[in-house]
Design an enzyme around this catalytic site. Sequence first.
Site, short mmCIF file in Angstrom:
data_model
loop_
_atom_site.label_atom_id
_atom_site.label_comp_id
_atom_site.label_asym_id
_atom_site.label_seq_id
_atom_site.Cartn_x
_atom_site.Cartn_y
_atom_site.Cartn_z
N HIS A 192 0.76 -1.27 -0.13
CA HIS A 192 -0.03 0.02 0.07
C HIS A 192 0.85 1.12 0.07
CE1 HIS A 192 -4.00 -1.74 1.47
NE2 HIS A 192 -4.08 -1.78 0.37
N HIS A 206 -1.23 4.95 14.87
CA HIS A 206 -2.34 5.60 14.21
C HIS A 206 -3.67 5.59 14.84
CE1 HIS A 206 -0.69 3.92 10.13
NE2 HIS A 206 -0.60 5.25 10.35
N GLU A 234 -0.71 -1.38 14.69
CA GLU A 234 -1.57 -0.49 14.22
C GLU A 234 -2.85 -0.52 14.92
OE1 GLU A 234 -4.22 -0.28 11.21
OE2 GLU A 234 -4.54 -2.60 11.06
N ASP A 278 0.81 3.89 1.44
CA ASP A 278 0.86 4.94 2.54
C ASP A 278 1.90 3.94 3.42
OD1 ASP A 278 -1.95 3.68 4.56
OD2 ASP A 278 -1.08 2.49 2.89
#
Lengths: 599, 362
Positions: free
Chosen positions: A69, A413, A202, A71
């Site tokens: 991904h 996050h 996360e 990000d």
Amino acid sequence: LLVLCWCPGAGQDVGRSCILVSIAGKNVMLDCGMHMGYNDDRRFPDFSYITQNGRLTDFLDCVIISHFHLDHCGALPYFSEMVGYDGPIYMTHPTKAICPILLEDYRKITVDKKGETNFFTSQMIKDCMKKVVAVHLHQTVQVDEELEIKAYYAGHVLGAAMFQIKVGCESVVYTGDYNMTPDRHLGAAWIDKCRPDLLISESTYATTIRDSKRCRERDFLKKVHETVERGGKVLIPVFALGRAQELCILLETFWERMNLKAPIYFSTGLTEKANHYYKLFITWTNQKIRKTFVQRNMFEFKHIKAFDRAFADNPGPMVVFATPGMLHAGQSLQIFRKWAGNEKNMVIMPGYCVQGTVGHKILSGQRKLEMEGRQILEVKMQVEYMSFSAHADAKGIMQLIRQAEPRNVLLVHGEAKKMEFLKQKIEQEFHVSCFMPANGETTTILTNPCIPVDISLGLLKRETAIGPLPDAKKPKLMHGTLLMKDNSFRLISPEQALKELGLAEHQLRFTCRVHIQDPRKEHETGLRVYNHLKGILKDYSVQHLPDGSITVESILIQATAHSEDQGTKVLLVSWTYQDEELGSYLTSLLKKGLPQSTP
Amino acid sequence: YRDLHTFELQAPTRLIEWARGNRVCVAGYGQSDGNEILQLIPPPTLLTKETQGLCPERDFKVECGGFSERPVYSLKYVPDTSLLVTSGPPDSSLQVWQVSAEDSDVIKSVSTIATEDGTGQSWAKIATTSARAPCVLHGSRLDRVQITEVESRKNVYTAASRGSEELSGLAFLDCNALLLCCATGRLCLADTRQPQSLVEDMSVPSAPCSEQWCLGTRHGAQGLEPSSQPVARLSSRGLLTLTDLRKTSEFLALAKARVPSPGSGAEFLCVSWAPALEGYLAISGFDGTVHVYDTQSWDSSGKEAEPIFVHKGHAFGGAGSSGDPPLITVHTWHLQKPRTLLSAASDGSLHVWNWVQPCGKC
């Protein structure tokens, strides 16, 4: 010894991932992501933070990328080619294969279509990938003499992995993005009881209780079916490779079951290659797919065909998967413009849309969009959002912690204020410390290092020979001397230690005075003591020496006259430290006094 | 169905309470400690009046949570304050908590309201009001009913005792009138201004004494006198009675619901009126289903009533149905949306659903 974590970057939203870990003197960068919402330098992390003193290559021992991904890997070419890094970059095989495709695709849109200049080139992507070392799952990779890494299956998307980083006996596990429930084409994340000092997880979905997948799928299929039944067209902009495959399988099975005839198209280019890679890396998919692969390749679709730009103008119902996923450019945007004016059509956004993109605007309810050349586009088509992304929720995070048994947990996050409850939950249930740093904050975690000590063979043999046999359940106490020399620790016998150090052993000797009433001469008192002790201490060796003193084993007793009082005799009882027990016993025995009658 | 959303909580709940700002609260009732109280923000689909095409999120968000050492059997928010009160075994004391969603997301335990513990006391049933001051009406037995001020923990009212039966429910009808329902089905009315009087409703349908009853009062009805709303009682055999509180000697209506007999006991019996639909009520607690009835066609004959809708979803949900099918522990109506309900079951599932009106469009 310390483990430091640092997340450069800005914003509380999905943003990007880039974490710096310093473990036992080694520095590792975890993920190198790009922020999808910014169109300027803010999209890349500010690496000058690290390079204040010297080159990145000297400072960092390695870089690890968890999955493809953008990000998580979008800033990698910028980092390695434009900022400058020549050390190793680790990722799994599927990630290595798919990353460059996504990077190139994004580069094309940003530079060619938007005309940006401060961006990496195609050549840079190629050069960057040359520095990549691909790893297999559960393979221990030796980065250098002390640092090793290992990848674990993370689910989420094809090739996503969680990484364990180990230096000596200190270790950190970084999860990247993962999920604990299997879906149609991927399994669930799994890790063994590796007991790392720190688990970095996360937590984007930690405070969410998710709607069941079945309901979401049911609603998705209902909407697609209704639109197609009334002759409309359905556009599904797909972000990355993962969700597109999931939805393809879902639609394919539905079309088959309901015997539907409307065509389903999959846009060419990016995603065609992706399907090819999914077939290649079939071992990374879940059990069910691998089982049915023998009969029928799940990715060989019967009802889904390759798309051609011209098809967009064909009359009649159809479903089209097109990239990119946020409708910010490219083919999906082109198709959207063609179909937006018809209310029979529908666009379904299957993932998160960053602010600033057309996808985000229409999801917020905007129905009049300004396009290039100041053209206004009126959106009459239906806009739907179905989130299918696979992330772990609170229950999943707890499951992973239960599996790995870390000593500390760090959540990234999330929003610190809103995570207090989860932090307490983790701390209460697992009795570990939980950290939630803000972006840009450094967290220090104290670890208890293990110090290996070598024991000399002679000492080991001697100590195990004494006393009861060694029992696995009961710890056995051993005596020895710990010698710390240079950087080594050794456990050896005291005699050997004295020899090595050139020291003489000190002898400790105690002398105790016992007063006895006895007017006779010392010599006679001594005899009385001797006879008394000989009678009582039958198991010991009691001797009467020519000079009048008495020995019990190695303890010496002498009778002397009291300096002031003729009627009192002073018995001097002396023993070494080793004979403490016997010495104390004798003393208390003598203090009781001698028997009256003497032979 | 028009809409069906299924969720899975980490631990099953036996209460669903609405809070300010359309929040929903659930809590664990496990025997070991570490039960969680969770205040949830429902997905936007539930917050809006009309189900729009745009639903950015479909998930519940945990807004704040707290840890309770004892199982939470009942929970009520204290209106106009940031406090809530819970009760649960092993005794009839109450726990007071503070919710401060802006500062942190932890629900903190603030104090305990102790009660004298007689022998054989079970957990207290509770109701709250803030008419004059934040108060909680509580009690586990008919002779132990009191109203306590939440902040000062002072006792401001004790009901006259008319027996020591176990209570199955109690409610504030307005700031002075109380309604108490015993597990035997007996209804009592009390007025806080007259501590000694207790009016009783004697008309309990003759039934074997092992039957247990629970209470459903209608609240949230705008502009109508609360005591004019019929009160519903549900028995563990499936009997439903509707009573007008002004004429307590006779039933307004009597009906029988089709439920499996003998059922799994009365632990989770629940009956509630729809706040946005006239005459509709729902029952649950017999198995894995929720029945919705339209009481406007009922009379006092006691014949079997036909449900308008039966929600069976909980029986099918869940991964790997091992052992017993789930039992619905509680259900509640959405305060504004007419045909929307939330139901929870013993396997931790939480469903939000509404059904399509049969007459009209299909």
